[in-house]
Design an enzyme around this catalytic site. Sequence first.
Site, PDB file in Angstrom:
ATOM      1  N   THR A 106     -14.467   4.695   6.631  1.00 22.78           N
ATOM      2  CA  THR A 106     -14.977   3.822   5.566  1.00 22.78           C
ATOM      3  C   THR A 106     -14.678   2.363   5.917  1.00 22.78           C
ATOM      4  OG1 THR A 106     -12.884   3.759   4.392  1.00 22.78           O
ATOM      5  CG2 THR A 106     -14.347   5.596   3.852  1.00 22.78           C
ATOM      6  N   TYR A 129       0.837  -1.216   0.000  1.00 21.88           N
ATOM      7  CA  TYR A 129       0.000   0.000   0.000  1.00 21.88           C
ATOM      8  C   TYR A 129       0.868   1.262   0.000  1.00 21.88           C
ATOM      9  CZ  TYR A 129      -3.838   3.160   1.332  1.00 21.88           C
ATOM     10  OH  TYR A 129      -4.768   4.182   1.365  1.00 21.88           O
TER      11      TYR A 129
END
Length: 255
Positions: free
Chosen positions: A193, A157
Amino acid sequence: MRLYIITGSSRGLGLAIAQRALEEGALVHTVSRHRNDELDRTASDAGAQLTQHEFDLQDVERIPGLIDGIISSAGGPGGSAVEEAMLVNNAGVLEPLGPVRELSPAALSTHVAVNLTGLMQLTASFLSATSTAAYPRTVVNISSGAATKPYKGWGPYCATKAAVEMFTRVTALEEGDRGDRRIIAVAPGVVDTDMQALIRRTPEEKFPHRPKFVDLKESGKLADPAVAASLVLRAARDPVVESGSCVDVRKLYGS
Ligand code: NAP
């Protein structure tokens, strides 16, 4: 009319960005593996035009056709109804999580395809399909604080977000200092989220920084997706944010 192409719009930040765009009465094309019925309702309430493309960004070979189809359906690069076109490369995955020594080929290749190869090809296809357009174009690549700060357990990531920022800078350099096109990267802050829920579910052996993110949630410090979406769109149109810039909405707007 404004034309938006927004990836990763089935939930989270991308959903909120698509909702803001629809509320402006724009022409919106969303790209995710799943559709979202809430968006159909927002479009209908706002009188906006929405097309949801159920599309897996790992299918990189099909991206040029997807983008050409969208630009053609909006009247081609000369589309007189289009005043401005914006591609928001928001889709992203965090997995695989854990130490680099545990990475496997399948998980790695999915990660890089979604976070990087797909984003690069979407940008390429968008700039190519609109190269003769009379309207201004903006590419917004959603980045992260992880582009510049290393976190144990987030090897792929951090690496793909860092690559997104360098890709943004190179693309802007190539496109030159023309007022009609901007390519920027925007880090949206820490947003409430599913991606954050995944972080909190991850065992500390795989992600030792987990307690920091649990604390952010428990102390109410995660940004509301709607607020983060508004700040991303504000940065996208902010003349202070020059083409090639990689900005963080928290630093830019003190949020
Ligand atoms: P999220 O809630 O996990 O949503 C991810 C979105 O990406 C979903 O709409 C998903 O749609 C889409 N997606 C995943 N794989 C895909 C694929 N193969 N093809 C097409 N679409 C795919 O994540 P989020 O938190 O909203 O994150 C959005 C962006 O913000 C990401 O780029 C993320 O890195 C960045 N970001 C988030 C935070 C945060 O705190 N949340 C912080 C910094 C940066 P489908 O599953 O329907 O395909």
